[in-house]
Design an enzyme around this catalytic site. Structure first.
Site, PDB file in Angstrom:
ATOM      1  N   SER A 119     -49.964  16.701  30.687  1.00 41.99           N
ATOM      2  CA  SER A 119     -51.126  16.688  29.802  1.00 41.99           C
ATOM      3  C   SER A 119     -50.814  17.253  28.429  1.00 41.99           C
ATOM      4  CB  SER A 119     -52.267  17.471  30.442  1.00 41.99           C
ATOM      5  OG  SER A 119     -51.816  18.748  30.821  1.00 41.99           O
ATOM      6  N   HIS A 140     -50.437   9.456  30.590  1.00 40.55           N
ATOM      7  CA  HIS A 140     -51.380  10.550  30.813  1.00 40.55           C
ATOM      8  C   HIS A 140     -52.719   9.971  31.285  1.00 40.55           C
ATOM      9  CE1 HIS A 140     -53.857  14.082  29.040  1.00 40.55           C
ATOM     10  NE2 HIS A 140     -53.631  14.247  30.327  1.00 40.55           N
ATOM     11  N   GLU A 152     -53.390   7.508  28.281  1.00 37.32           N
ATOM     12  CA  GLU A 152     -52.710   7.772  27.011  1.00 37.32           C
ATOM     13  C   GLU A 152     -51.222   7.500  27.248  1.00 37.32           C
ATOM     14  OE1 GLU A 152     -53.316  11.928  26.022  1.00 37.32           O
ATOM     15  OE2 GLU A 152     -53.741  11.468  23.951  1.00 37.32           O
ATOM     16  N   ASN A 190     -55.849  16.030  24.502  1.00 33.56           N
ATOM     17  CA  ASN A 190     -56.023  17.473  24.656  1.00 33.56           C
ATOM     18  C   ASN A 190     -55.975  18.244  23.342  1.00 33.56           C
ATOM     19  OD1 ASN A 190     -56.673  17.844  27.354  1.00 33.56           O
ATOM     20  ND2 ASN A 190     -54.568  17.388  27.944  1.00 33.56           N
TER      21      ASN A 190
END
Ligand code: CAA
Length: 283
Positions: A119, A140, A152, A190
């Site tokens: 992540s 991801h 992602e 993130n």
């Protein structure tokens, strides 16, 4: 580059979800973890998810059995010797990930693509542990994997265009939407999500509002499906802290400093839903 067999490393929340969507798309899946209890628990989670679909009349029980039969369990990385793609979803720890990638690099055939579901850790650094950095890429997935549409796709510095295109195409076969991003701490998801969660924790820490009020503002005011504090509990407060630390260290700016209240909760073992207590309590 044809992908038929996929090995998923890590049978936890993310790994079991990834194995499920791969099997639902018809891939042969090897679900790997450190011991039999973990792999069986992962497969059981998949069975429960599929059973919900059967009970809602969206899937026939024969279809469920066919999907489950595509998933074999493994506790030995060497079982990936004929995988075309390996998706690593192990713990967020660079040493453990590089160790896994080093081993996979030795075991798997030359054509195998090695992907990480990290992540926030740098794909380029994970790739550097192998002799095939051009075949290493980030995939991801979002939690809960069977529901969330986004994957992602992270290009490491050396990831080849051919590998990127293969993974982009494969992601679409999972009925997910691939979005291309470059390799920077936290990627896009993130880098944006975690500072928002961290700011919500600061808002609580500074006494601006009660936790329920903070969540309600973001749910009703911004149409988020979950408030940021519930979402933090759902992701895991240890994971949130780890990602904030990765952003803080990697980008070096004070705006990424983890809130002291987040550190305190993690130190107390209040890790969110998985430990029964985070910002909220769970039975
Ligand atoms: N596994 C499989 N399916 C699940 C699930 C799970 N863990 N949780 C919920 N679902 C399914 C339900 O079965 C239900 O399916 P149907 O519509 O087919 O019946 C559907 O999701 C909706 O569930 P609910 O009605 O129970 O609840 P909801 O409407 O509140 O939706 C949610 C639940 C999808 C989780 C929604 O609250 C949501 O989107 N929350 C935000 C999730 C999010 O932001 N995820 C990203 C986290 S960040 C991340 O993953 C990246 C990282 O690196 C940290």
């Amino acid at each position: 580059m044809k992908i038929e067999k996929v090995m998923v490393i890590g049978a936890g929340q993310m790994g079991s979800g990834i194995a499920q969507v791969c099997a639902q798309a018809g891939y042969d899946v090897i679900l790997n973890d450190l011991n039999v209890q973990l792999t069986e628990h992962g497969k059981n989670t998949i069975r429960c998810n599929l059973l919900r679909q059967v009970n809602k009349g969206r899937m026939k029980s024969e279809e469920m059995e066919a999907i489950l039969s595509l998933i074999s369990l493994s506790t030995n990385l060497a079982d990936g010797r004929d995988a075309d793609l390996v998706i690593e979803a192990a713990i967020e720890n660079m040493e453990i990930k590089t160790q896994i990638f080093r081993t996979l690099d030795k075991i798997t055939p030359e054509h195998t693509i090695l992907a990480s579901n990290t992540s926030s850790l740098p794909i380029t650094e994970i790739a550097a542990a192998t002799n095939r950095p051009q075949k290493v890429i980030g995939m991801h997935f979002m939690n809960p994997v069977p529901v969330m549409k986004l994957v992602e796709i992270i290009r490491g510095l050396a990831t080849s265009n051919e590998v990127y295109e293969t993974i982009e195409k494969m992601t679409k076969t999972l009925e997910k939407v691939p979005v291309e991003v470059n390799d920077f701490p936290g990627f896009v998801s993130n880098r944006i999500l975690m500072p928002m969660i961290n700011e919500a924790i600061f808002t609580l820490y500074e006494g601006v509002a009660e936790k329920e009020a903070i969540d309600e503002v973001m749910k009703l005011g911004m149409n988020h499906p979950m408030g940021p504090l519930v979402l933090a509990d759902f992701i895991g407060l240890d994971t949130c802290l780890y990602i904030m630390e990765t952003l803080h260290e990697g980008l070096g700016e004070d705006k990424y400093r983890p809130c002291p209240l987040l550190r305190k909760y993690v130190k107390a073992g209040w890790l969110g839903k998985k430990s029964g207590r985070g910002f909220y309590e769970y039975k």
